[in-house]
Motif scaffolding. Structure first.
Motif, mmCIF file in Angstrom:
data_model
loop_
_atom_site.group_PDB
_atom_site.id
_atom_site.type_symbol
_atom_site.label_atom_id
_atom_site.label_comp_id
_atom_site.label_asym_id
_atom_site.label_seq_id
_atom_site.Cartn_x
_atom_site.Cartn_y
_atom_site.Cartn_z
ATOM 1 N N ARG A 68 -32.706 48.028 9.022
ATOM 2 C CA ARG A 68 -32.007 49.254 9.408
ATOM 3 C C ARG A 68 -30.915 49.627 8.422
ATOM 4 N N GLY A 69 -31.086 49.247 7.166
ATOM 5 C CA GLY A 69 -30.093 49.571 6.153
ATOM 6 C C GLY A 69 -30.149 51.043 5.775
ATOM 7 N N PHE A 70 -29.151 51.505 5.063
ATOM 8 C CA PHE A 70 -29.044 52.913 4.682
ATOM 9 C C PHE A 70 -28.968 53.108 3.169
ATOM 10 N N GLY A 71 -29.467 52.191 2.376
ATOM 11 C CA GLY A 71 -29.342 52.278 0.932
ATOM 12 C C GLY A 71 -28.034 51.675 0.470
ATOM 13 N N VAL A 72 -27.807 51.684 -0.819
ATOM 14 C CA VAL A 72 -26.643 51.004 -1.383
ATOM 15 C C VAL A 72 -25.336 51.631 -0.902
ATOM 16 N N ILE A 79 -22.833 45.032 14.672
ATOM 17 C CA ILE A 79 -22.458 45.748 15.895
ATOM 18 C C ILE A 79 -22.599 47.253 15.683
ATOM 19 N N LEU A 80 -22.131 47.728 14.536
ATOM 20 C CA LEU A 80 -22.221 49.149 14.227
ATOM 21 C C LEU A 80 -23.677 49.606 14.144
ATOM 22 N N LEU A 81 -24.537 48.850 13.467
ATOM 23 C CA LEU A 81 -25.948 49.212 13.369
ATOM 24 C C LEU A 81 -26.627 49.189 14.735
ATOM 25 N N PHE A 82 -26.231 48.257 15.586
ATOM 26 C CA PHE A 82 -26.777 48.192 16.934
ATOM 27 C C PHE A 82 -26.423 49.453 17.719
ATOM 28 N N VAL A 83 -25.168 49.864 17.626
ATOM 29 C CA VAL A 83 -24.722 51.071 18.333
ATOM 30 C C VAL A 83 -25.423 52.303 17.772
ATOM 31 N N ILE A 84 -25.572 52.383 16.456
ATOM 32 C CA ILE A 84 -26.277 53.513 15.843
ATOM 33 C C ILE A 84 -27.722 53.548 16.326
ATOM 34 N N GLY A 85 -28.360 52.380 16.434
ATOM 35 C CA GLY A 85 -29.727 52.304 16.942
ATOM 36 C C GLY A 85 -29.829 52.797 18.383
ATOM 37 N N LEU A 86 -28.837 52.455 19.206
ATOM 38 C CA LEU A 86 -28.829 52.924 20.594
ATOM 39 C C LEU A 86 -28.679 54.431 20.663
ATOM 40 N N VAL A 87 -27.826 54.969 19.816
ATOM 41 C CA VAL A 87 -27.613 56.433 19.812
ATOM 42 C C VAL A 87 -28.878 57.151 19.353
ATOM 43 N N ARG A 88 -29.547 56.613 18.348
ATOM 44 C CA ARG A 88 -30.780 57.231 17.870
ATOM 45 C C ARG A 88 -31.872 57.208 18.933
ATOM 46 N N LYS A 89 -31.961 56.111 19.698
ATOM 47 C CA LYS A 89 -32.975 56.022 20.756
ATOM 48 C C LYS A 89 -32.670 56.971 21.905
ATOM 49 N N ALA A 90 -31.417 57.238 22.150
ATOM 50 C CA ALA A 90 -31.018 58.107 23.261
ATOM 51 C C ALA A 90 -31.397 59.564 23.013
ATOM 52 N N ARG A 91 -31.557 59.942 21.763
ATOM 53 C CA ARG A 91 -31.888 61.342 21.456
ATOM 54 C C ARG A 91 -33.310 61.593 21.628
#
Length: 85
Positions: A27-31, A73-85
């Motif tokens: 779930r990385g976002f590039g460099v 933790i931040l990536l986990f929260v971002i993943g939750l937000v993406r799934k909610a949409r």
């Protein structure tokens, strides 16, 4: 803030972002994104850990561990937000 500490923060942030991308299964976002995720994750962990009573310690390795946990933790929260949409 000294120039050396800024470079160190960017390097630790990049390493923590890369590690968190590996831990969270790609779930990385590039460099540049990984640097930002690592730095924001370090600030996030810096706010959460003292409130919970955790202390990681000092030094570069402790900083990387601290920032990596925050970035995960931040990536986990971002993943939750993406799934909610």
């Amino acid at each position: 803030m000294h120039f050396e500490s800024l470079i160190g923060m960017l390097i630790i942030g990049a390493l923590a972002g890369w590690l968190s991308g590996k831990i969270m299964q790609g779930r990385g976002f590039g460099v540049i994104g990984n640097i930002i995720v690592g730095i924001v994750g370090a600030f996030l962990a810096g706010a959460i850990f003292p409130a919970l009573g955790f202390a990681v310690g000092g030094g570069v390795l402790a900083s990387v561990i601290h920032a990596t946990i925050g970035a995960v933790i931040l990536l986990f929260v971002i993943g939750l937000v993406r799934k909610a949409r």
